[in-house]
Design an enzyme around this catalytic site. Structure first.
Site, PDB file in Angstrom:
ATOM      1  N   GLY A 184      17.517   5.362  19.079  1.00  0.00           N
ATOM      2  CA  GLY A 184      17.758   6.195  17.989  1.00  0.00           C
ATOM      3  C   GLY A 184      18.922   6.219  17.528  1.00  0.00           C
ATOM      4  CG  ASP A 217      17.787   5.483  28.782  1.00  0.00           C
ATOM      5  OD1 ASP A 217      17.535   5.456  27.870  1.00  0.00           O
ATOM      6  OD2 ASP A 217      16.788   5.565  30.308  1.00  0.00           O
ATOM      7  N   PRO A 238      14.528   4.649  23.476  1.00  0.00           N
ATOM      8  CG  PRO A 238      13.119   4.659  22.267  1.00  0.00           C
ATOM      9  CD  PRO A 238      13.652   5.138  22.537  1.00  0.00           C
ATOM     10  CG  ASP A 292      22.644   8.736  37.388  1.00  0.00           C
ATOM     11  OD1 ASP A 292      21.955   9.833  35.871  1.00  0.00           O
ATOM     12  OD2 ASP A 292      21.424   9.457  37.797  1.00  0.00           O
ATOM     13  CE  LYS A 295      11.038  19.631  27.712  1.00  0.00           C
ATOM     14  NZ  LYS A 295      10.655  20.059  25.859  1.00  0.00           N
ATOM     15  CB  SER A 336      15.180  10.078  18.421  1.00  0.00           C
ATOM     16  OG  SER A 336      14.112  10.354  19.586  1.00  0.00           O
TER      17      SER A 336
HETATM   18  C1  LIG Z   1      14.416  12.091  24.258  1.00  0.00           C
HETATM   19  S1  LIG Z   1      14.854   9.924  25.473  1.00  0.00           S
HETATM   20  C2  LIG Z   1      16.243   9.150  24.490  1.00  0.00           C
HETATM   21  C3  LIG Z   1      15.744   8.560  23.450  1.00  0.00           C
HETATM   22  C4  LIG Z   1      17.225   8.355  22.327  1.00  0.00           C
HETATM   23  N1  LIG Z   1      18.661   9.940  22.100  1.00  0.00           N
HETATM   24  C5  LIG Z   1      16.785   7.391  21.544  1.00  0.00           C
HETATM   25  O1  LIG Z   1      17.482   8.696  20.523  1.00  0.00           O
HETATM   26  O2  LIG Z   1      16.155   6.641  21.139  1.00  0.00           O
HETATM   27  C6  LIG Z   1      15.242  10.518  26.851  1.00  0.00           C
HETATM   28  C7  LIG Z   1      15.885   9.018  27.390  1.00  0.00           C
HETATM   29  O3  LIG Z   1      17.037   9.501  28.832  1.00  0.00           O
HETATM   30  C8  LIG Z   1      16.727   8.668  29.406  1.00  0.00           C
HETATM   31  N2  LIG Z   1      16.913   9.277  31.155  1.00  0.00           N
HETATM   32  C9  LIG Z   1      16.414  10.494  31.732  1.00  0.00           C
HETATM   33  N3  LIG Z   1      17.119  10.187  32.692  1.00  0.00           N
HETATM   34  C10 LIG Z   1      18.413  10.236  32.495  1.00  0.00           C
HETATM   35  C11 LIG Z   1      19.004   9.879  33.705  1.00  0.00           C
HETATM   36  N4  LIG Z   1      19.840  10.407  35.130  1.00  0.00           N
HETATM   37  N5  LIG Z   1      20.814   8.599  32.897  1.00  0.00           N
HETATM   38  C12 LIG Z   1      20.449   8.082  31.872  1.00  0.00           C
HETATM   39  N6  LIG Z   1      18.909   8.319  31.246  1.00  0.00           N
HETATM   40  C13 LIG Z   1      18.311   8.968  31.932  1.00  0.00           C
HETATM   41  C14 LIG Z   1      14.992   8.188  29.747  1.00  0.00           C
HETATM   42  O4  LIG Z   1      14.892   7.123  30.525  1.00  0.00           O
HETATM   43  C15 LIG Z   1      14.308   8.556  28.548  1.00  0.00           C
HETATM   44  O5  LIG Z   1      14.932   6.766  28.083  1.00  0.00           O
END
Ligand SMILES: C[S@@+](CC[C@H](N)C(=O)[O-])C[C@H]1O[C@@H](n2cnc3c(N)ncnc32)[C@H](O)[C@@H]1O
Length: 364
Positions: A233, A249, A231, A269, A314, A197
């Site tokens: 990125g 996260d 994770p 959150d 999305k 990402s």
């Molecule tokens: C698509 S991934 C992010 C990838 C990240 N941008 C990267 O470059 O590695 C989406 C992330 O959003 C987190 N997530 C989902 N709902 C969330 C929330 N309400 N608060 C914080 N994180 C959340 C998930 O745990 C997941 O790790």
């Protein structure tokens, strides 16, 4: 005669997004007072907008569009080419003369020539042909004084091949187009990045900010929050530019990323966490309802929690266009309520799939 004079806009897009691209360009042309019809095929990766009228009337419509249509305002288009001809029945052993005739009819000097195809597996089979053919064509164009490679301001000549016998011929304006061939940025993900990402944020910065904005607004020592960071990125990408990052996260962030001093991980959150004081940036890659993400980003800007933000929306497959309009309206309403001037740019990036990426910033 294989040359057909046809004034048309050619737009490239991700295969599967032709309907959204067509709807968007038709609306943008109508806003400029130009009506026309769209020609496209599902999953082809390109869309054609043909203004109504012929001859001088079509020429006038193209003049209006070339002056008024902004590539940066088109979310779903990867490229915007102003075409004046379609060439078919190109003889395999002598393609140059009909193409020269089409380029002459453009009536413009060109600074570069790009031979392109759609971003589909079938079309990409032509890339070998394009690579081999380009030096022959360049030589012929230079000999005819149609191509001036030292002229760095002249428009670019685009030949968009449907197959090796048919091509659209048109121009792109350097200041009003995608600077990447086929609209596809050649970006690499570093091995050190915690996720692929990372490349998406790099593309977002290139596509949504100007070079000057990147220099002024992405400066070492600035502070950022990354909502939905794991994770890591995007956090890694921010840290690479020297920004200090709070990664939010509930999931795990790459331990390597936390070894340095640039990234701090907070399990929380992203919809409820708030920074102490104000930050320079907020980025958000949480996958959730687009209206919820749009509201979150607008709230951050309205409350002055950050000045710049990049976030993903999305979009639902069947209602992408309408949902995006809804998100824009949410942002507009929230920031007008707070009396906060803003700019919003949105693009369907090459590295985006069902989502689009938005850049929102407070302008005063
Ligand atoms: C698509 S991934 C992010 C990838 C990240 N941008 C990267 O470059 O590695 C989406 C992330 O959003 C987190 N997530 C989902 N709902 C969330 C929330 N309400 N608060 C914080 N994180 C959340 C998930 O745990 C997941 O790790």
């Amino acid at each position: 005669m294989p040359l057909h004079a046809t004034a048309a806009l050619l737009l490239y897009c991700r295969p599967g997004f032709e309907g959204d691209c067509a709807k968007e360009v038709s609306g943008a042309c109508a806003d400029l007072g130009v009506t026309g019809y769209v020609r496209t095929k599902p999953d082809s990766g390109w869309v054609l907008f043909v203004p109504h009228g012929e001859g001088a009337q079509a020429g006038e419509a193209m003049r209006i569009l070339r002056g008024g249509l902004r590539f940066e305002d088109l979310v779903f288009a990867r490229q915007l080419v102003f075409c004046s001809a379609f060439v078919d029945a190109l003889p395999p052993d002598d393609r140059v003369p009909p193409l020269l005739a089409a380029v002459k009819a453009l009536g413009s000097r060109c600074g570069a020539v790009w031979l392109e195809t759609a971003d589909t597996n079938q079309a990409k089979e032509l890339s070998g042909f394009c690579r081999k053919f380009v030096p022959h064509l360049e030589r012929a164009l230079i000999a005819e004084h149609l191509l001036h490679p030292k002229d760095k301001r002249a428009p670019r000549l685009n030949l968009f091949f449907i197959d090796s016998t048919q091509a659209w011929v048109g121009l792109t304006d350097l200041a009003n187009s995608n600077p990447w061939q086929m609209g596809i940025p050649r970006l690499r993900v570093s091995r050190d990045a915690p996720s692929r990402s990372a490349v998406k944020l790099a593309e977002a910065w290139l596509a949504l900010l100007t070079e000057r904005e990147r220099e002024q607004r992405l400066v070492a020592g600035m502070r950022a929050a990354d909502l939905g960071a794991a994770p890591g990125g995007w956090s890694w990408q921010l840290a690479q530019r020297g920004l200090r990052v709070i990664a939010i996260d509930n999931g795990n962030v790459s331990p390597a990323l936390l070894k340095g001093e640039m990234v701090e991980h907070i399990r929380a959150d992203g919809f409820h966490w708030r920074p102490r004081g104000s930050l320079d940036w907020m980025v958000c890659d949480i996958v959730d309802q687009p209206s919820r993400i749009a509201q979150l980003a607008a709230d951050w800007i309205a409350h002055g929690r950050c000045r710049d933000t990049i976030f993903n929306l999305k979009l639902p497959m069947k209602k992408r266009f309408d949902e995006l309009a809804r998100c824009r309206a949410i942002i507009d309403k929230r920031l007008n309520q707070a009396d906060v001037p803003y700019l919003l740019r949105v693009k369907h990036l090459y590295h985006d799939r069902d989502e689009v990426t938005a850049y929102l910033r407070r302008t005063a």
